[in-house]
Design an enzyme around this catalytic site. Sequence first.
Site, PDB file in Angstrom:
ATOM      1  N   ARG A   1     -16.134   8.576 -15.420  1.00  0.00           N
ATOM      2  CA  ARG A   1     -16.972   9.570 -16.138  1.00  0.00           C
ATOM      3  C   ARG A   1     -16.418  10.820 -16.101  1.00  0.00           C
ATOM      4  NH1 ARG A   1     -22.582   6.522 -13.865  1.00  0.00           N
ATOM      5  NH2 ARG A   1     -22.522   5.027 -15.449  1.00  0.00           N
TER       6      ARG A   1
ATOM      7  N   ARG B   1     -29.460   5.910 -11.780  1.00  0.00           N
ATOM      8  CA  ARG B   1     -30.271   6.684 -10.804  1.00  0.00           C
ATOM      9  C   ARG B   1     -31.735   6.759 -11.367  1.00  0.00           C
ATOM     10  NH1 ARG B   1     -26.702  11.953 -12.342  1.00  0.00           N
ATOM     11  NH2 ARG B   1     -25.293  10.419 -11.373  1.00  0.00           N
TER      12      ARG B   1
ATOM     13  N   SER C   1     -25.797   6.670 -15.322  1.00  0.00           N
ATOM     14  CA  SER C   1     -26.037   5.916 -13.925  1.00  0.00           C
ATOM     15  C   SER C   1     -27.316   5.321 -14.025  1.00  0.00           C
ATOM     16  CB  SER C   1     -25.988   7.210 -12.975  1.00  0.00           C
ATOM     17  OG  SER C   1     -27.334   7.729 -13.106  1.00  0.00           O
TER      18      SER C   1
ATOM     19  N   ASP D   1     -26.603   0.644  -8.621  1.00  0.00           N
ATOM     20  CA  ASP D   1     -25.672   1.713  -9.067  1.00  0.00           C
ATOM     21  C   ASP D   1     -25.061   1.020 -10.313  1.00  0.00           C
ATOM     22  OD1 ASP D   1     -23.700   3.847  -7.854  1.00  0.00           O
ATOM     23  OD2 ASP D   1     -22.763   2.857  -9.090  1.00  0.00           O
TER      24      ASP D   1
ATOM     25  N   ASP E   1     -21.868   5.731   0.906  1.00  0.00           N
ATOM     26  CA  ASP E   1     -20.476   6.167   0.211  1.00  0.00           C
ATOM     27  C   ASP E   1     -20.563   7.538  -0.513  1.00  0.00           C
ATOM     28  OD1 ASP E   1     -22.137   4.886  -1.551  1.00  0.00           O
ATOM     29  OD2 ASP E   1     -20.410   3.647  -2.178  1.00  0.00           O
ATOM     30  N   HIS E   2     -21.747   7.725  -1.049  1.00  0.00           N
ATOM     31  CA  HIS E   2     -22.105   8.825  -2.061  1.00  0.00           C
ATOM     32  C   HIS E   2     -22.114  10.166  -1.163  1.00  0.00           C
ATOM     33  CE1 HIS E   2     -22.427   5.796  -4.870  1.00  0.00           C
ATOM     34  NE2 HIS E   2     -22.615   6.871  -6.026  1.00  0.00           N
TER      35      HIS E   2
HETATM   36  C1  MIC Z   1     -22.494   7.696 -10.679  1.00  0.00           C
HETATM   37  O1  MIC Z   1     -21.619   7.238 -10.720  1.00  0.00           O
HETATM   38  O2  MIC Z   1     -23.357   8.405 -11.523  1.00  0.00           O
HETATM   39  C2  MIC Z   1     -23.296   7.358  -9.564  1.00  0.00           C
HETATM   40  C3  MIC Z   1     -23.789   8.272  -8.847  1.00  0.00           C
HETATM   41  O3  MIC Z   1     -22.619   6.325  -8.802  1.00  0.00           O
HETATM   42  C4  MIC Z   1     -25.016   6.661  -9.982  1.00  0.00           C
HETATM   43  C5  MIC Z   1     -25.649   6.367  -8.936  1.00  0.00           C
HETATM   44  C6  MIC Z   1     -26.471   7.412  -8.565  1.00  0.00           C
HETATM   45  O4  MIC Z   1     -27.019   8.399  -9.287  1.00  0.00           O
HETATM   46  O5  MIC Z   1     -27.015   7.774  -7.179  1.00  0.00           O
HETATM   47  C7  MIC Z   1     -24.633   5.402 -10.793  1.00  0.00           C
HETATM   48  O6  MIC Z   1     -23.475   5.182 -11.359  1.00  0.00           O
HETATM   49  O7  MIC Z   1     -25.657   4.714 -10.911  1.00  0.00           O
HETATM   50 FE1  SF4 Z   2     -19.237   6.502  -6.732  1.00  0.00          FE
HETATM   51 FE2  SF4 Z   2     -20.434   6.311  -9.008  1.00  0.00          FE
HETATM   52 FE3  SF4 Z   2     -18.153   7.614  -8.916  1.00  0.00          FE
HETATM   53 FE4  SF4 Z   2     -18.206   5.027  -8.399  1.00  0.00          FE
HETATM   54  S1  SF4 Z   2     -18.674   5.954 -10.392  1.00  0.00           S
HETATM   55  S2  SF4 Z   2     -17.049   6.273  -7.369  1.00  0.00           S
HETATM   56  S3  SF4 Z   2     -20.141   4.705  -7.665  1.00  0.00           S
HETATM   57  S4  SF4 Z   2     -20.060   7.916  -7.730  1.00  0.00           S
END
Ligand code: MIC
Ligand code: SF4
Length: 642
Positions: free
Chosen positions: A379, A535, A533, A119, A64-65
């Site tokens: 975010r 990550r 996140s 995530d 999905d990313h």
């Molecule tokens: C995000 O919203 O920052 C992400 C991308 O979903 C991350 C995960 C990632 O960095 O792959 C998260 O929220 O954990």
């Molecule tokens: Fe995707 Fe993270 Fe954004 Fe949710 S917050 S839509 S998991 S990138």
Amino acid sequence: MGKNLTRKIIAAHLLDGEMVAGGEIAISIDQTLTQDATGTMAYLQFEAMGVPRVQTELSVSYIDHNTLQTGFENADDHRFLQTVASKYGIYFSRPGNGICHQVHLERFGVPGKTLLGSDSHTPTGGGIGMLAIGAGGLDVAVAMGGGPFHLTMPKVVNVDLQGERTPWVSAKDVILEVLRRLSVKGGVGKIIEYTGPGVKSLSVPERATITNMGAELGATTSVFPSDHVTREFLAAQGRGEQWCELLPDSDADYDEEIVIFLNELEPMVACPHSPDAVKKVSEVGEIRVDQVAIGSCTNSSYADLMQVSRILRGKHVHEYTSLVISPGSKQVFEMLARNGALADLIASGARILESTCGPCIGMGQSPPSGAVSVRTFNRNFPGRSGTADAGVYLAGPEVAAAAALSGKLVDPRRLGEFQPVEMPEKFLIDDSMIISPAADPEEIEVVRGPNIKPLPVNTELPVTLAVEVLLKVDDNITTDHIMPAGAKVLPLRSNIPAISEYVFAAVDATFASRAKEAGSSIVIGGNNYGQGSSREHAALAPMYLGVKAVLVKSFARIHRANLVNFGILPLTFIHEEDYEQISQGDLLEIEGVREAMVKGEELTIINRTSGNSVKVNHGLSPRQIAIILDGGLLNHTKKHAS
Ligand code: MIC
Ligand code: SF4
């Protein structure tokens, strides 16, 4: 005193430790989820464990990313993830099926179960009464292998919802109010449990909007009870038999309590650049809006997008405002297409994107220079949209739709009579984009593209730690600062040497080269370091560059756990004012650090540049100390297995 819901679910999964806030506990994990941006690393780690099949009740791998395929990298990773899933007993949600948290809520979430996801927004599952926690990929890999998940027993905060929302006030406004009161670090070490008569007025997807954004409080997770609303949602998803009632005892005890009178809330936004910079829309004023983005795991459910289509029906998006919409799942998308709502959205001038994270993680749709972008996301950290000087406002779907029409930030109550969207009696159920694992796993060959590089491992913690201060940063540094995402960098998630070139890139473009030159280094930070996140690249890539320790005023939960997993020593100042004693470029030393940690002695940093010394804390459990000494969890596990 009776038990709260959180403690009931933890007690039912407790494997080790005592349920005393602040102590380390271990719990069993029923379900896991991964997504593609963190999943490749998680499955490489899982493969290295040599377990033939996942040991959980259910594990799902979502794509999905990383769905913008501007080169072979993302597509190669998808193929790796699909073959790994098939071989090891994991369900595979194909690209196009939707955002992991939305799909998991629709198709897999079960009240009372534990869910660990790679995530940070995994707590979305709290909307259906799960104990759903975000973690680094390595922790998820361990859980898939049947291992426990270790966490600090949190305090439980009761958010008592009283009264009912007035028209045009959304679930997003409820969580924005919690963020306004508690701030982005107010939830650290806590689980937020929602109770009170206001709960029943919130649908499961609305509850999920609230638990989703509990991640922005820094909370371990958030949870709603499982009641008749949950039962109806599960029945409408054709999963009625998976429902069970889960409520706190009527005299349940909580560590902290907050009351929110829903009827007092107004439409709100989180202003740039922090999810807790919350103001009433009416206070911000009618600023010009250049872009509106509707979607993400926070606000792209069926009812969210139906409401947007109702607001836009027969009208047109303002001429200088771009509106993009990404439905949360194929289920949502297809239902909108079949009932005509999608046609209304298209006719209004909305740009329709596929069902993925998309603009939320900077995968396209970066706004113009200096733009104002109103997003239904969770975010708004600086630069996350892909445009360094854009200002992102976080809002609910109603505020976003009103902005798209008027080209300004306006109070949606101006739109006239509010028509609530009824939840469907039956959602459209078609799981054909979820691929079951192979019946004959030995026949499956895992396919690895050239972008997938082996996982680097750390070295043992040295006898004496001698490091150079490479960077000194302020409070609330996010993992987006440490390891940026976006369309350019995300395809490198499976290639640590390549992605490490971008560590702290927007803060200090010389970081990576200086780190390599220094050999061993340390980063100094303020409060809530590493928020955002899950990550693990924000630990793995600095580790690859030689970062041995991070010394801050306080940490965010997941990032601290990731540092430990990759053998980076997480330290905090005992006296916060000592932050002033250290400057970038200083040479620091902890003599006999290994021995001191084993003996449980206080750690003192000697600043060889200034001659001062500073007392620091690691706050690690004996288990974590052993991991740090061995240079991370992978080394530690290998050492103990042999
Ligand atoms: C995000 O919203 O920052 C992400 C991308 O979903 C991350 C995960 C990632 O960095 O792959 C998260 O929220 O954990
Ligand atoms: Fe995707 Fe993270 Fe954004 Fe949710 S917050 S839509 S998991 S990138």
